[in-house]
Design an enzyme around this catalytic site. Structure first.
Site, mmCIF file in Angstrom:
data_model
loop_
_atom_site.group_PDB
_atom_site.id
_atom_site.type_symbol
_atom_site.label_atom_id
_atom_site.label_comp_id
_atom_site.label_asym_id
_atom_site.label_seq_id
_atom_site.Cartn_x
_atom_site.Cartn_y
_atom_site.Cartn_z
ATOM 1 N N GLY A 289 5.444 -3.294 -16.505
ATOM 2 C CA GLY A 289 6.439 -3.713 -15.278
ATOM 3 C C GLY A 289 5.484 -4.669 -14.601
ATOM 4 O O GLY A 289 4.815 -4.550 -13.797
ATOM 5 N N VAL B 163 5.425 -7.868 -8.935
ATOM 6 C CA VAL B 163 4.769 -8.192 -8.115
ATOM 7 C C VAL B 163 3.429 -7.346 -8.299
ATOM 8 O O VAL B 163 2.728 -7.221 -8.073
ATOM 9 C CB VAL B 163 5.122 -8.230 -6.913
ATOM 10 C CG1 VAL B 163 3.752 -8.524 -5.538
ATOM 11 C CG2 VAL B 163 5.804 -9.481 -6.595
ATOM 12 N N GLY C 229 3.109 -4.185 -10.373
ATOM 13 C CA GLY C 229 2.120 -4.113 -11.560
ATOM 14 C C GLY C 229 1.593 -5.261 -12.439
ATOM 15 O O GLY C 229 0.188 -5.235 -12.395
ATOM 16 N N ARG D 77 9.663 -5.745 -20.104
ATOM 17 C CA ARG D 77 10.835 -5.558 -20.536
ATOM 18 C C ARG D 77 11.234 -7.279 -21.315
ATOM 19 O O ARG D 77 12.050 -7.384 -22.185
ATOM 20 C CB ARG D 77 11.905 -4.677 -20.053
ATOM 21 C CG ARG D 77 13.484 -4.806 -20.943
ATOM 22 C CD ARG D 77 14.375 -3.350 -19.748
ATOM 23 N NE ARG D 77 13.719 -4.248 -18.832
ATOM 24 C CZ ARG D 77 15.642 -5.295 -18.231
ATOM 25 N NH1 ARG D 77 16.235 -5.912 -19.173
ATOM 26 N NH2 ARG D 77 14.989 -5.959 -16.887
ATOM 27 N N VAL E 17 7.617 0.440 -13.023
ATOM 28 C CA VAL E 17 9.147 0.224 -12.609
ATOM 29 C C VAL E 17 9.857 0.834 -11.587
ATOM 30 O O VAL E 17 8.991 1.969 -11.173
ATOM 31 C CB VAL E 17 9.927 0.621 -14.061
ATOM 32 C CG1 VAL E 17 9.154 -0.301 -15.243
ATOM 33 C CG2 VAL E 17 9.976 1.864 -14.501
ATOM 34 N N ALA F 184 12.352 3.236 -9.630
ATOM 35 C CA ALA F 184 12.052 4.993 -9.841
ATOM 36 C C ALA F 184 14.151 4.754 -10.167
ATOM 37 O O ALA F 184 14.799 4.680 -9.806
ATOM 38 C CB ALA F 184 11.957 5.704 -8.561
ATOM 39 N N SER G 28 -0.677 3.115 -2.331
ATOM 40 C CA SER G 28 -1.272 2.676 -0.748
ATOM 41 C C SER G 28 -1.423 1.374 -0.799
ATOM 42 O O SER G 28 -2.769 1.581 -1.321
ATOM 43 C CB SER G 28 -1.158 4.029 0.181
ATOM 44 O OG SER G 28 -0.602 2.768 1.599
ATOM 45 N N LYS H 275 2.088 10.473 -1.672
ATOM 46 C CA LYS H 275 2.521 9.749 -1.651
ATOM 47 C C LYS H 275 4.033 9.677 -0.299
ATOM 48 O O LYS H 275 4.204 8.800 0.202
ATOM 49 C CB LYS H 275 3.312 8.927 -2.635
ATOM 50 C CG LYS H 275 3.303 7.218 -2.302
ATOM 51 C CD LYS H 275 2.125 6.333 -1.256
ATOM 52 C CE LYS H 275 2.663 5.264 -1.672
ATOM 53 N NZ LYS H 275 3.523 5.023 -1.446
ATOM 54 N N HIS I 60 2.847 10.786 2.949
ATOM 55 C CA HIS I 60 2.247 9.559 3.717
ATOM 56 C C HIS I 60 3.586 8.276 3.929
ATOM 57 O O HIS I 60 3.198 7.868 4.733
ATOM 58 C CB HIS I 60 1.387 8.461 1.957
ATOM 59 C CG HIS I 60 1.145 7.179 2.351
ATOM 60 N ND1 HIS I 60 1.710 6.035 2.630
ATOM 61 C CD2 HIS I 60 -0.049 6.625 2.456
ATOM 62 C CE1 HIS I 60 1.501 5.118 2.660
ATOM 63 N NE2 HIS I 60 0.215 5.630 2.385
ATOM 64 N N ASN I 61 4.659 8.286 2.913
ATOM 65 C CA ASN I 61 5.875 7.531 3.332
ATOM 66 C C ASN I 61 6.263 7.746 5.023
ATOM 67 O O ASN I 61 6.748 6.858 5.262
ATOM 68 C CB ASN I 61 6.070 6.563 2.301
ATOM 69 C CG ASN I 61 5.720 6.012 1.260
ATOM 70 O OD1 ASN I 61 4.348 5.767 1.706
ATOM 71 N ND2 ASN I 61 6.758 4.857 0.078
ATOM 72 N N GLU J 110 4.134 7.118 7.391
ATOM 73 C CA GLU J 110 4.370 5.703 7.926
ATOM 74 C C GLU J 110 5.560 5.136 8.646
ATOM 75 O O GLU J 110 5.786 4.538 9.889
ATOM 76 C CB GLU J 110 4.134 4.531 6.321
ATOM 77 C CG GLU J 110 4.309 3.226 6.801
ATOM 78 C CD GLU J 110 4.383 2.204 5.391
ATOM 79 O OE1 GLU J 110 5.178 1.149 5.403
ATOM 80 O OE2 GLU J 110 4.364 3.571 4.655
ATOM 81 N N LYS K 111 13.550 2.460 1.249
ATOM 82 C CA LYS K 111 13.644 3.231 -0.338
ATOM 83 C C LYS K 111 13.969 4.332 -0.719
ATOM 84 O O LYS K 111 13.905 4.890 -1.816
ATOM 85 C CB LYS K 111 12.375 2.634 -1.229
ATOM 86 C CG LYS K 111 12.111 0.643 -0.744
ATOM 87 C CD LYS K 111 10.980 0.150 -1.590
ATOM 88 C CE LYS K 111 10.836 -1.309 -1.426
ATOM 89 N NZ LYS K 111 9.584 -1.977 -2.242
ATOM 90 N N ARG L 42 15.711 4.306 12.305
ATOM 91 C CA ARG L 42 15.679 3.398 10.779
ATOM 92 C C ARG L 42 16.986 3.135 10.259
ATOM 93 O O ARG L 42 17.603 1.368 9.952
ATOM 94 C CB ARG L 42 14.187 3.291 9.873
ATOM 95 C CG ARG L 42 14.527 2.231 8.817
ATOM 96 C CD ARG L 42 13.594 2.548 7.479
ATOM 97 N NE ARG L 42 12.117 2.059 8.159
ATOM 98 C CZ ARG L 42 10.928 1.629 7.746
ATOM 99 N NH1 ARG L 42 10.988 1.451 6.286
ATOM 100 N NH2 ARG L 42 10.003 1.805 8.142
#
Length: 436
Positions: A10, A13, A15, A34, A75, A77, A129, A183, A186-187, A190, A261, A288
């Site tokens: 993957g 950017v 990866g 891929r 890649v 989710a 992160s 994580k 964490h988001n 954020e 996301k 948001r």
């Protein structure tokens, strides 16, 4: 058997930058995508940065890896991750490790870990992160999975992670989905942090009439003190930026609609499931979402609301200081709520998570890194548990009030949407008189 010490599949950017980071630290890295053209493009652009072994097919990629094989998946989710796993599993041997370094839902990670464990494979859901730059120069890394998998994987991840006081911003978080759960929260933190900064901006611009460049200077000043953090730093940079096409402040030109996301939404959903009061994260997630409804916002523009005429007296400096105070207090609350949710999740899903250690690895290379994480780390190290964190935050606030000998400006109290005030003790209540 000789070969690459780790593989990355993957090559978008994140990866791509993670693979480059590994190679820059002297590791031999197998790379695969891929789309064959992207693998060729990667080799043409970055082959001179380290030792890369291109795998233009899945079989070539797996064959290039030393055993026990370690494969990092970067890649999208959901179904794409499942598809990649299904493609690799028949080619792997017991003891091999698959690392999902994307923002997967922790429930999917738990499912995948259990299924692959039955086949003798390790599955490590890993939070990363720091964004694109962090992936290249040193991120904060939150791997879950079995302790056995961390024995071989850990040294590689710790090597490429950010360092604070010589310590890597990487630690084994817990079994199965613990890394991705942390994580996710964490988001969520954020989201809350970004919303708080946006509200501070709105107060300075709406109540004081400050222009973006002036607010940028204010934020730069705040970033030299207790509000020192990555998000304050980059906000100052954005506010100081001028759009070259129009000559206007960039913040006045960019579309004022935020996308997401899913991690913030997941945080709120799981917070409800766990019964954890993450009010700041929830309000930020809704804000948001609201930003994307341009028509709804336009329709509400003419509704009655507070008067927004800028202050014209000499209290501007004091008002700005009170905004800084409210922002600091609200950040403490947002982080406290996040740590509370992590603690509740650990109890629910049987994880042992070192909250002090978690605060330590968030101090560098991390989107939500902030100076007061040192205080949070110290509080949890001295006395594990949420009360220690809340005590540390309240003591810091109390010291500020003692030093300043004043209270937040009333307009800050009423307009700072995420600042929630809790009285020291409940007011006495009269008995209900019953039906009349």
């Amino acid at each position: 058997m000789s070969g690459a010490s780790i593989g990355v599949t993957g090559l978008a950017v994140m990866g791509r930058n993670l693979a480059r980071n590994l190679a820059r630290h002297g590791h031999t890295v197998a790379v695969h995508n891929r789309t064959e053209a992207r693998t060729k493009e990667f080799m043409d652009s970055y082959a001179d940065e380290g030792t890369f072994l291109p795998g233009y097919t899945v079989k070539e990629f797996v064959a290039a890896l030393a055993r026990p094989r370690q494969i990092v998946i970067m890649v999208k989710a959901g179904a794409p991750t499942d598809a990649v796993i299904e493609e690799f599993v028949p080619l792997l041997d017991p003891g091999d490790v698959i690392v999902d370094a994307g923002n997967a839902h922790f429930a999917d990670t738990r499912r995948r870990e259990a299924a692959l464990r039955e086949k003798g494979l390790h599955f490590v859901g890993t939070g990363v992160s720091g964004g694109e730059e962090g992936a290249l120069h040193g991120p904060s890394i939150m791997p879950g999975g079995s302790p056995e998998s961390y024995q071989t994987l850990g040294p590689l991840l710790e090597d490429i992670a950010a360092k604070v006081d010589g310590q890597p911003c990487c630690a084994h978080i817990g079994t199965d989905g613990a890394g991705h759960f942390v994580k996710m929260v964490h988001n969520g933190i954020e989201y809350a942090d970004m919303q708080l900064i946006a509200e501070a901006y709105d107060l300075l611009r709406g109540a004081l009439g400050y222009e973006p460049a002036q607010i940028a200077e204010t934020f730069r000043g705040w970033n030299t003190g207790r509000l020192d953090s990555y998000l304050i730093e980059i906000t100052a940079e954005v506010l100081a930026h001028t759009d070259p096409a129009t000559g206007k402040p960039f913040v006045d030109v960019v579309v004022d609609q935020a996308e997401q996301k899913g991690t913030g939404r997941w945080t709120v959903q799981i917070g409800l499931d766990l019964g954890v009061p993450i009010t700041g994260i929830a309000e930020a997630t809704f804000a948001r979402s609201l930003s994307g409804h341009a028509g709804l916002r336009a329709a509400s523009a003419n509704l009655p609301g507070p008067h927004r005429a800028p202050l014209r007296d000499s209290s501007a400096e004091a008002f700005a200081a009170d905004v800084e105070q409210a922002l600091y207090a609200s950040k403490i609350v947002a982080y406290a709520q996040g740590f509370h949710q992590i603690q509740a999740g650990a109890e629910e899903y049987g994880w042992t998570i070192d909250l002090g250690g978690l605060a330590a690895i968030w101090r560098g290379g991390c989107i939500i890194r902030a100076r007061f994480l040192d205080d949070i780390r110290a509080a949890y190290t001295a006395e594990p548990g949420l009360p220690a964190l809340l005590t540390a935050g309240l003591l810091a606030l109390r010291r500020h009030h003692r030093d300043q000998a004043r209270h937040p400006h009333p307009r800050v109290q009423h307009r700072f949407g995420l600042l929630r005030r809790t009285p020291r003790r409940a007011a006495p209540r009269r008995p209900h008189p019953g039906p009349t």
